[in-house]
Design a protein around this motif. Structure first.
Motif, PDB file in Angstrom:
ATOM      1  N   ILE A   1       1.854   2.677   0.148  1.00 26.97           N
ATOM      2  CA  ILE A   1       1.834   2.930  -1.298  1.00 26.97           C
ATOM      3  C   ILE A   1       0.545   3.619  -1.726  1.00 26.97           C
ATOM      4  CG2 ILE A   1       1.827   1.829  -3.578  1.00 26.97           C
ATOM      5  CD1 ILE A   1       3.538  -0.407  -2.357  1.00 26.97           C
ATOM      6  N   TYR A   2      -0.605   3.016  -1.355  1.00 24.70           N
ATOM      7  CA  TYR A   2      -1.884   3.446  -1.898  1.00 24.70           C
ATOM      8  C   TYR A   2      -2.670   4.410  -1.012  1.00 24.70           C
ATOM      9  CZ  TYR A   2      -1.181  -0.204  -5.346  1.00 24.70           C
ATOM     10  OH  TYR A   2      -0.671  -0.988  -6.365  1.00 24.70           O
ATOM     11  N   VAL A   3      -2.176   4.682   0.194  1.00 23.88           N
ATOM     12  CA  VAL A   3      -2.850   5.649   1.066  1.00 23.88           C
ATOM     13  C   VAL A   3      -1.968   6.868   1.282  1.00 23.88           C
ATOM     14  CG1 VAL A   3      -3.867   6.048   3.340  1.00 23.88           C
ATOM     15  CG2 VAL A   3      -4.166   3.827   2.219  1.00 23.88           C
ATOM     16  N   ALA A   4      -0.736   6.647   1.757  1.00 24.96           N
ATOM     17  CA  ALA A   4       0.165   7.771   2.028  1.00 24.96           C
ATOM     18  C   ALA A   4       0.475   8.565   0.758  1.00 24.96           C
ATOM     19  CB  ALA A   4       1.454   7.242   2.662  1.00 24.96           C
ATOM     20  N   GLY A   5       0.757   7.851  -0.353  1.00 24.04           N
ATOM     21  CA  GLY A   5       1.094   8.532  -1.613  1.00 24.04           C
ATOM     22  C   GLY A   5      -0.014   9.417  -2.134  1.00 24.04           C
ATOM     23  N   PRO A   6      -1.231   8.880  -2.349  1.00 23.41           N
ATOM     24  CA  PRO A   6      -2.325   9.734  -2.827  1.00 23.41           C
ATOM     25  C   PRO A   6      -2.669  10.881  -1.886  1.00 23.41           C
ATOM     26  CG  PRO A   6      -2.840   7.433  -3.224  1.00 23.41           C
ATOM     27  CD  PRO A   6      -1.572   7.460  -2.406  1.00 23.41           C
TER      28      PRO A   6
END
Length: 326
Positions: A289-294
């Protein structure tokens, strides 16, 4: 059928800055620990030596156990209590003792057993488990474990490159690399002994993390094919994460429950595996959620698409597709 977290509208991506701070802080803590205390704590399987789990009939004096082993020539042995007050592990990893394993794998273990029987009396010390590994075998196992991790990483990279557009693939690979790096920091910070079972946990985490990211990116790819008026890629990512949230919650909860059961009920041998897997489930969820997405948002902002996807339309309209500020 049980339905949870359906039709949610949580805004995940807007917290990406906080996620970066937490990740960097944790990794830096691990690197500092590496610098202060040295490398990881390898098990007997990788360093060579002898490990014994013993059980005393009465609670022993640890200093007496140590002096007994020293007198028998087993110098510098690590003696640790585990489980009950009468249960101890003894690790003999002195270079001379490790070399002696090449001549006879059971030599040091018999020496330890004879010394304990002589001090505490025959029958008062039970040998529950013995591992004896020579230096050559330990070196080969360490090389094999490193090769297994390298090959697994390479095949994961190839699969992602074939499965996705390169932007998605690059984001997924970097997110998986983040998980491995953070897991190593966790292993070092909590002084978890790295054995073959821990290597198995890391390899399992590698596939688990990549699969978790793939599930979300698949939904993003599907949503990109649909008309989305006025939506930026960040908002589309939030929608995709929310749509896959029920599946993610059920999957992660099931895996975590099984892992926690191993952590609480399994023995000393399997516990490091359970620790790494329990942490890995949390990290894989976080990074998808917070690494791949950004990372995907950043790549898309630098290398926008030339098709009619929602991202390209947003870019042409001058809309911001970079990670939003908190």
């Amino acid at each position: 059928m049980l339905r949870i977290f359906h039709n949610t509208t949580y805004e995940f991506i807007k917290h990406w800055k906080l996620a970066v701070i937490l990740t960097v802080a944790f990794i830096m803590a691990g690197l500092v620990t590496f610098g202060v205390t040295g490398g990881v704590n390898y098990s007997i399987e990788f360093t060579g030596g002898t490990l014994m789990q013993v059980q005393f009939k009465q609670v022993p004096d640890v200093s007496l156990v140590r002096s007994t082993l020293d007198k028998a020539g087993i110098t510098g042995a690590e003696i640790q209590q585990y489980g009950a007050a009468t249960d101890y592990t003894i690790r003999a990893r002195d270079e001379k003792q490790v070399e002696s394993q090449a001549a006879g794998a059971e030599g040091v273990s018999k020496q330890i057993q004879a010394a304990l029987d002589g001090q505490f009396g025959t029958g008062n010390v039970s040998i529950l488990r013995t591992e004896a590994v020579g230096p050559k075998v330990g070196s080969e196992l360490r090389s094999g474990a490193a090769m297994a991790m390298l090959i697994a990483s390479l095949f994961t990279l190839i699969y992602l490159a074939i499965r996705f557009d390169w932007r998605f693939g690059a984001a997924a690979v970097l997110a998986t690399a983040h998980d491995i790096l953070v897991t190593f920091a966790f292993i070092k910070l909590f002084h978890i002994e790295v054995s073959l079972t821990v290597v198995a946990a890391i390899l399992t985490l590698l596939g688990y993390s990549a699969n978790d990211t793939i599930i979300i990116f698949d939904r993003v790819r599907e949503n990109l094919k649909k008309p989305h008026k006025g939506l930026t890629l960040g908002q589309l990512l939030d929608r995709s994460i929310n749509e896959t949230l029920p599946r993610s919650i059920m999957t992660h909860a099931t895996v975590l429950a099984a892992t926690l059961a191993l952590l609480v009920l399994a023995g000393e041998v399997i516990r490091p595996f359970a620790w790494v897997m329990a942490f890995g489930v949390i990290v894989a969820t976080f990074s998808s959620i917070y690494v791949a997405g950004p990372i995907l948002l950043w790549i898309e902002s630098k290398y926008p698409r030339n098709d009619d996807s929602a991202t390209a339309l947003a870019a042409k309209a001058g809309k911001d597709t970079t990670p939003p500020s908190t």
